[in-house]
Design a protein around this motif. Sequence first.
Motif, PDB file in Angstrom:
ATOM      1  N   ASP A   1       0.846  -1.180   0.000  1.00 37.44           N
ATOM      2  CA  ASP A   1       0.000   0.000   0.000  1.00 37.44           C
ATOM      3  C   ASP A   1       0.889   1.241   0.000  1.00 37.44           C
ATOM      4  O   ASP A   1       1.828   1.326   0.786  1.00 37.44           O
ATOM      5  CB  ASP A   1      -0.885   0.025   1.249  1.00 37.44           C
ATOM      6  CG  ASP A   1      -1.906  -1.104   1.237  1.00 37.44           C
ATOM      7  OD1 ASP A   1      -2.317  -1.513   0.141  1.00 37.44           O
ATOM      8  OD2 ASP A   1      -2.282  -1.558   2.334  1.00 37.44           O
ATOM      9  N   SER A   2       0.569   2.179  -0.868  1.00 32.49           N
ATOM     10  CA  SER A   2       1.338   3.422  -0.910  1.00 32.49           C
ATOM     11  C   SER A   2       0.394   4.601  -1.101  1.00 32.49           C
ATOM     12  O   SER A   2      -0.743   4.431  -1.517  1.00 32.49           O
ATOM     13  CB  SER A   2       2.367   3.381  -2.038  1.00 32.49           C
ATOM     14  OG  SER A   2       1.720   3.333  -3.295  1.00 32.49           O
ATOM     15  N   TYR A   3       0.897   5.766  -0.778  1.00 34.52           N
ATOM     16  CA  TYR A   3       0.094   6.967  -0.977  1.00 34.52           C
ATOM     17  C   TYR A   3       0.994   8.183  -1.162  1.00 34.52           C
ATOM     18  O   TYR A   3       2.146   8.198  -0.754  1.00 34.52           O
ATOM     19  CB  TYR A   3      -0.864   7.189   0.193  1.00 34.52           C
ATOM     20  CG  TYR A   3      -0.175   7.509   1.510  1.00 34.52           C
ATOM     21  CD1 TYR A   3       0.100   8.821   1.880  1.00 34.52           C
ATOM     22  CD2 TYR A   3       0.209   6.495   2.372  1.00 34.52           C
ATOM     23  CE1 TYR A   3       0.734   9.108   3.076  1.00 34.52           C
ATOM     24  CE2 TYR A   3       0.832   6.764   3.571  1.00 34.52           C
ATOM     25  CZ  TYR A   3       1.100   8.069   3.913  1.00 34.52           C
ATOM     26  OH  TYR A   3       1.738   8.352   5.091  1.00 34.52           O
ATOM     27  N   ARG A   4       0.430   9.172  -1.790  1.00 32.76           N
ATOM     28  CA  ARG A   4       1.062  10.482  -1.955  1.00 32.76           C
ATOM     29  C   ARG A   4       0.033  11.508  -1.500  1.00 32.76           C
ATOM     30  O   ARG A   4      -1.082  11.511  -1.994  1.00 32.76           O
ATOM     31  CB  ARG A   4       1.451  10.743  -3.402  1.00 32.76           C
ATOM     32  CG  ARG A   4       2.497   9.789  -3.936  1.00 32.76           C
ATOM     33  CD  ARG A   4       2.746  10.043  -5.431  1.00 32.76           C
ATOM     34  NE  ARG A   4       3.604   9.042  -6.006  1.00 32.76           N
ATOM     35  CZ  ARG A   4       4.918   9.107  -6.049  1.00 32.76           C
ATOM     36  NH1 ARG A   4       5.535  10.162  -5.560  1.00 32.76           N
ATOM     37  NH2 ARG A   4       5.637   8.150  -6.599  1.00 32.76           N
ATOM     38  N   ALA A   5       0.439  12.357  -0.567  1.00 28.85           N
ATOM     39  CA  ALA A   5      -0.467  13.393  -0.079  1.00 28.85           C
ATOM     40  C   ALA A   5       0.323  14.683   0.026  1.00 28.85           C
ATOM     41  O   ALA A   5       1.479  14.681   0.456  1.00 28.85           O
ATOM     42  CB  ALA A   5      -1.032  13.016   1.280  1.00 28.85           C
TER      43      ALA A   5
END
Length: 188
Positions: A1-5
């Motif tokens: 799981d990855s994210y960019r915020a």
Amino acid sequence: DSYRAGIELEAVIPLFNNKFILDANTTLSRNKIDNYTAYFDVYDNEDDYNWTRQIYKDYGTTNISFSPSVVSAIGATWQPTPDLYLNLTGKYVSKQYLDNTSDNEKSIDAYFVSNFSAGYTFKPSAVGTFNLQFFVNNLFNSKYIANGWASTDAFENGSTINWVGYYPQASRNYMAQLTLSFYKIIYI
């Protein structure tokens, strides 16, 4: 799981009847992988390099490779006449990792680089409109690295070797550009 915020901000400030313009932008972001697991090839020893198996290591939450948390630029443009402009820009990029392990040995340091450009548009002629531009890239001759690669080899005795390659950027360099714009009106 990855994210960019993150958030992106931009501002343009015209001054002195638009003859002088200040502009800036910045991106502030958090770029993460949750529960990252890396896989490494294992070799018998550093002399023979005979592949034996593969191992893995759990890193938990790490930074996404090639994803700086800050990218920012600022510029100043002076246009004393409609035909002439002078521009100075600076760009900052924060530390980046070359792989997803967040290992400092496999990272690129933050850098700041400046560029200068000037341009003049000549009055239209029978041929068309000529635009001459001149660029000085890396104006202050900064020594910086903007890209690279990394990998890790493991050995049966438990040791590891990090392989890291960097792509240093060009020192101060110059470029000129001449553009001819023309058009033909066709009557029907």
